[in-house]
Design an enzyme around this catalytic site. Structure first.
Site, mmCIF file in Angstrom:
data_model
loop_
_atom_site.group_PDB
_atom_site.id
_atom_site.type_symbol
_atom_site.label_atom_id
_atom_site.label_comp_id
_atom_site.label_asym_id
_atom_site.label_seq_id
_atom_site.Cartn_x
_atom_site.Cartn_y
_atom_site.Cartn_z
ATOM 1 N N LYS A 219 -0.147 -3.774 7.386
ATOM 2 C CA LYS A 219 0.138 -4.358 6.070
ATOM 3 C C LYS A 219 1.241 -3.564 5.350
ATOM 4 O O LYS A 219 2.168 -4.129 4.764
ATOM 5 C CB LYS A 219 -1.138 -4.385 5.232
ATOM 6 C CG LYS A 219 -0.940 -4.641 3.757
ATOM 7 C CD LYS A 219 -0.373 -6.026 3.492
ATOM 8 C CE LYS A 219 0.241 -6.123 2.123
ATOM 9 N NZ LYS A 219 -0.380 -7.044 1.244
ATOM 10 N N CYS A 273 3.296 -5.006 -5.221
ATOM 11 C CA CYS A 273 3.102 -4.836 -3.772
ATOM 12 C C CYS A 273 4.277 -4.097 -3.142
ATOM 13 O O CYS A 273 4.154 -2.963 -2.716
ATOM 14 C CB CYS A 273 2.952 -6.201 -3.112
ATOM 15 S SG CYS A 273 1.711 -7.222 -3.897
HETATM 16 N N1 SAJ Z 1 13.260 -9.781 -3.744
HETATM 17 C C1 SAJ Z 1 14.619 -9.568 -3.692
HETATM 18 N N2 SAJ Z 1 15.324 -10.136 -2.656
HETATM 19 C C2 SAJ Z 1 14.724 -10.894 -1.707
HETATM 20 C C3 SAJ Z 1 13.335 -11.098 -1.760
HETATM 21 C C4 SAJ Z 1 12.621 -10.530 -2.802
HETATM 22 O O1 SAJ Z 1 15.207 -8.883 -4.530
HETATM 23 O O2 SAJ Z 1 15.433 -11.374 -0.819
HETATM 24 C C5 SAJ Z 1 12.483 -9.162 -4.825
HETATM 25 C C6 SAJ Z 1 11.742 -10.164 -5.714
HETATM 26 O O3 SAJ Z 1 12.567 -10.659 -6.701
HETATM 27 C C7 SAJ Z 1 10.622 -9.286 -6.247
HETATM 28 C C8 SAJ Z 1 10.313 -8.366 -5.072
HETATM 29 O O4 SAJ Z 1 11.449 -8.397 -4.237
HETATM 30 O O5 SAJ Z 1 11.049 -8.511 -7.348
HETATM 31 C C9 SAJ Z 1 9.098 -8.745 -4.271
HETATM 32 O O6 SAJ Z 1 9.017 -10.159 -4.139
HETATM 33 P P1 SAJ Z 1 8.558 -10.876 -2.790
HETATM 34 O O7 SAJ Z 1 8.579 -12.329 -3.019
HETATM 35 O O8 SAJ Z 1 9.346 -10.383 -1.640
HETATM 36 O O9 SAJ Z 1 7.107 -10.314 -2.514
HETATM 37 P P2 SAJ Z 1 5.760 -10.205 -3.378
HETATM 38 O O10 SAJ Z 1 5.687 -8.794 -3.895
HETATM 39 O O11 SAJ Z 1 5.605 -11.279 -4.359
HETATM 40 O O12 SAJ Z 1 4.676 -10.413 -2.202
HETATM 41 C C10 SAJ Z 1 4.727 -9.555 -1.071
HETATM 42 C C11 SAJ Z 1 4.677 -10.399 0.206
HETATM 43 N N3 SAJ Z 1 5.013 -9.583 1.370
HETATM 44 C C12 SAJ Z 1 5.960 -9.935 2.266
HETATM 45 O O13 SAJ Z 1 6.622 -10.937 2.148
HETATM 46 C C13 SAJ Z 1 6.160 -9.037 3.432
HETATM 47 C C14 SAJ Z 1 3.308 -11.035 0.349
HETATM 48 O O14 SAJ Z 1 3.194 -11.711 1.587
HETATM 49 C C15 SAJ Z 1 2.234 -9.947 0.250
HETATM 50 O O15 SAJ Z 1 0.921 -10.511 0.369
HETATM 51 C C16 SAJ Z 1 2.363 -9.298 -1.107
HETATM 52 O O16 SAJ Z 1 3.641 -8.662 -1.154
HETATM 53 C C17 SAJ Z 1 1.251 -8.289 -1.252
HETATM 54 O O17 SAJ Z 1 0.265 -8.603 -1.952
HETATM 55 O O18 SAJ Z 1 1.329 -7.220 -0.634
#
Ligand code: SAJ
Length: 416
Positions: A219, A273
Site C-alpha cells: 500500500k 494519503c
Molecule cells: N495530483 C497531481 N498530479 C497528478 C495526480 C494527482 O498533482 O497527476 C495531486 C492531486 O491534485 C492531489 C494529490 O496529488 O493533491 C493526490 O491525489 P490523487 O488523486 O492522486 O490521490 P488521493 O490522495 O486522492 O488517493 C490516493 C490513491 N492512490 C493511488 O492512486 C496510488 C487512492 O487509490 C488511495 O486509496 C488513496 O490515496 C489512499 O487512501 O491512500
C-alpha cells in the site's frame, strides 16, 4: 463465493448471518460499512464523534462523496446499519481509523492503538480482525495483535488478524470499494485465507493473498510511486517555466512514447494519503529511501514556488487583486486536508502582495471560517490575476474571452 469456502469458515462468511463492527466512520469506514450493510451483513459502526454517530443514525452523511448519501440512507432505513460511540461484539472487526504523521513526519499510531484496545474486551474465539488503515510496516503484528487479541487466544487458530489496506480514490469510493483488486495480508496463512473469504463476499475485483508486512508495504509503495511520478512532473514544470516552454505540451508529447507515462504537475500534492504515506517508508529506513524522501520534498516545495510566481506578477499592478480558484486538495471533492491550494492562498494572504479573493464551490462558509469565500463570478470580475489552484469542473467552464482579459496562473493546465 464457493460452497467449499463457506463450509470451511462457517457462518462468518454468510452475510445474512454475520455481524461486522467497523471502527471509524470517515471516508473509508462509512462507505465500507454501508456497502457491507447493502450486501446483507449486520453492520454496527463506531465513531468517537457524537455528531458523526447522530448524523448517520438519522440516515444522513457528514462527508461529501457521490451517491454515499443514498446508500447510507437505505442501509440505515433497512436496519442493516447502526452507529454508536462504543464498540460491540461482532464476528468481524474492521479498523478504519486515521494514521496521520507528526510534524517530524514520524507516524502517529495513537488512533490504531486506541481502536485496538477498544475492541479487545469484545473479541471472541472465531473472530476476524482487519486493519484497513494505511499503516507503517509491522503495525498489524506489533500493535494490533498485542493490543486487540485477548490473552490466551492464539492468532491463526482462535482469532484471525489481517491487514487489507484500503485503496479507494476519493470521488469514486463506492465504485472502487467493490471493483478494485484487494491485497489481503494475514498474520498467518489461516488469517489470510479467512480475510480473503470475507472480501470475496463483496469485492468483484481479485482478492490477492500475502502476509501482513507485504500488504502494509504494498500500500505504501502504491502511494509513493504516485508521489515520485508527480514530483517528477512538478520538477519539470519549474524547469520548463525557466526555459520558457509549456510543460503540458512537453508531457503530452513525451507521453506519446509507448513506454513513458508522466503524471500531471500541479500546485503540490495534498490529501491525507499521498502526502503522508511515503513518509512511513522513509521513517522505516531513512538511509535507503533517498528518492522517496526527495519526491516528498519536491512536492512540498511546489506551493512556495507558486506563491513567489504570483507575487512577482502582482508587482505590475498598483493595488493588485488576486483571485484564487479552489482550496480543496483535488478536483470535485470537499476535502481540504493537507491541501496545497489552501497553503497557497494562506501564503499569498500572509505575503501581503495584494487583496486575495478566494472561491471554492465545494466549501461552504458555514464550514470554513478562516477567511471569507466569494462566488466564482465575483472573484473573476474583481481580480486582476486569476490563479487556478484546484481543477473543479466549475472552473473549466470559465469562458476563454474572460481569461484573455486577466493575468492567468493555471497550476493545473485546465485553461490551455
Ligand atoms: N495530483 C497531481 N498530479 C497528478 C495526480 C494527482 O498533482 O497527476 C495531486 C492531486 O491534485 C492531489 C494529490 O496529488 O493533491 C493526490 O491525489 P490523487 O488523486 O492522486 O490521490 P488521493 O490522495 O486522492 O488517493 C490516493 C490513491 N492512490 C493511488 O492512486 C496510488 C487512492 O487509490 C488511495 O486509496 C488513496 O490515496 C489512499 O487512501 O491512500
Amino acid at each position: 463465493m464457493s460452497t467449499q469456502t463457506e463450509g470451511r469458515f462457517g457462518k462468518t462468511m454468510v452475510p445474512g448471518e454475520t455481524s461486522v463492527c467497523v471502527i471509524g466512520l470517515g471516508y473509508i469506514g462509512l462507505p465500507t460499512a454501508s456497502v457491507l450493510a447493502t450486501k446483507g451483513f449486520h453492520v454496527y459502526g463506531m465513531d468517537v464523534r457524537a455528531d458523526v454517530v447522530d448524523t448517520i443514525n438519522e440516515g444522513r452523511i457528514h462527508i461529501e462523496e457521490p451517491d454515499l448519501d443514498m446508500v447510507v440512507r437505505s442501509a440505515v432505513n433497512s436496519g442493516q446499519l447502526r452507529a454508536g460511540y462504543e464498540p460491540q461484539a461482532a464476528d468481524i472487526f474492521i479498523l478504519c481509523v486515521p494514521t496521520p504523521h507528526r510534524p517530524d513526519h514520524s507516524p502517529d499510531l495513537s488512533y490504531v492503538e486506541q481502536a485496538a484496545k477498544a475492541i479487545r474486551p469484545f473479541v471472541q474465539p472465531g473472530n476476524l480482525i482487519i486493519l484497513e488503515s494505511t499503516s507503517p510496516p509491522r503495525t498489524t503484528e506489533d500493535i494490533v495483535v498485542p493490543l486487540a487479541v485477548p490473552d490466551g487466544m492464539k492468532v491463526g487458530e482462535d482469532v484471525f488478524v489481517a491487514h487489507c489496506p484500503e485503496r479507494v480514490l476519493p470521488g469514486r469510493i463506492l465504485l472502487e470499494v467493490v471493483q478494485n483488486d484487494r491485497v489481503v495480508g494475514g498474520v498467518t496463512n489461516n488469517c489470510t485465507e479467512k480475510a480473503q473469504a470475507f472480501y470475496e463476499t463483496f469485492v468483484t475485483g481479485k482478492v490477492l493473498g500475502t502476509n501482513a508486512l507485504a500488504a502494509e508495504v504494498t500500500k505504501l509503495v502504491e502511494n509513493s510511486y504516485r508521489d515520485v511520478n508527480i514530483a517528477f512532473a512538478n520538477e519539470l514544470s519549474i524547469l520548463t517555466d525557466r526555459l520558457g516552454i509549456d510543460v503540458w505540451e512537453v508531457i503530452e508529447l513525451a507521453n506519446r512514447h509507448p513506454r513513458v507515462n508522466i503524471l500531471s504537475p500541479g500546485p503540490g500534492v495534498g490529501g491525507h494519503c499521498i502526502s503522508v504515506d511515503p513518509w512511513f517508508l522513509v521513517h522505516a529506513d531513512p538511509d535507503h529511501t533517498p528518492l522517496i524522501r526527495t519526491a516528498r520534498e519536491v512536492n512540498d516545495k511546489k506551493p512556495q514556488y507558486v506563491i513567489e510566481h504570483v507575487a512577482e506578477l502582482a508587482k505590475q499592478f498598483a493595488s493588485p487583486k488576486i483571485g484564487c480558484l479552489g482550496i480543496t486538495y483535488k478536483a470535485d471533492v470537499d476535502d481540504i486536508r493537507e491541501s496545497p491550494s489552501l497553503d497557497i492562498v494562506r501564503g499569498l494572504r500572509a505575503a501581503n502582495v495584494g487583496e486575495v479573493l478566494t472561491c471554492d464551490p465545494y466549501i461552504s462558509s458555514a464550514r470554513f471560517n478562516e477567511f471569507e469565500l466569494f462566488d466564482l463570478e465575483d472573484v473573476i470580475e474583481k481580480s486582476h490575476i486569476l490563479v487556478l489552484l484546484t481543477d473543479h469542473r466549475h472552473f473549466k467552464k470559465v469562458p476563454r474571452k474572460v481569461l484573455q482579459e486577466k493575468v492567468v496562473v493555471d497550476t493545473r493546465g485546465v485553461w490551455r
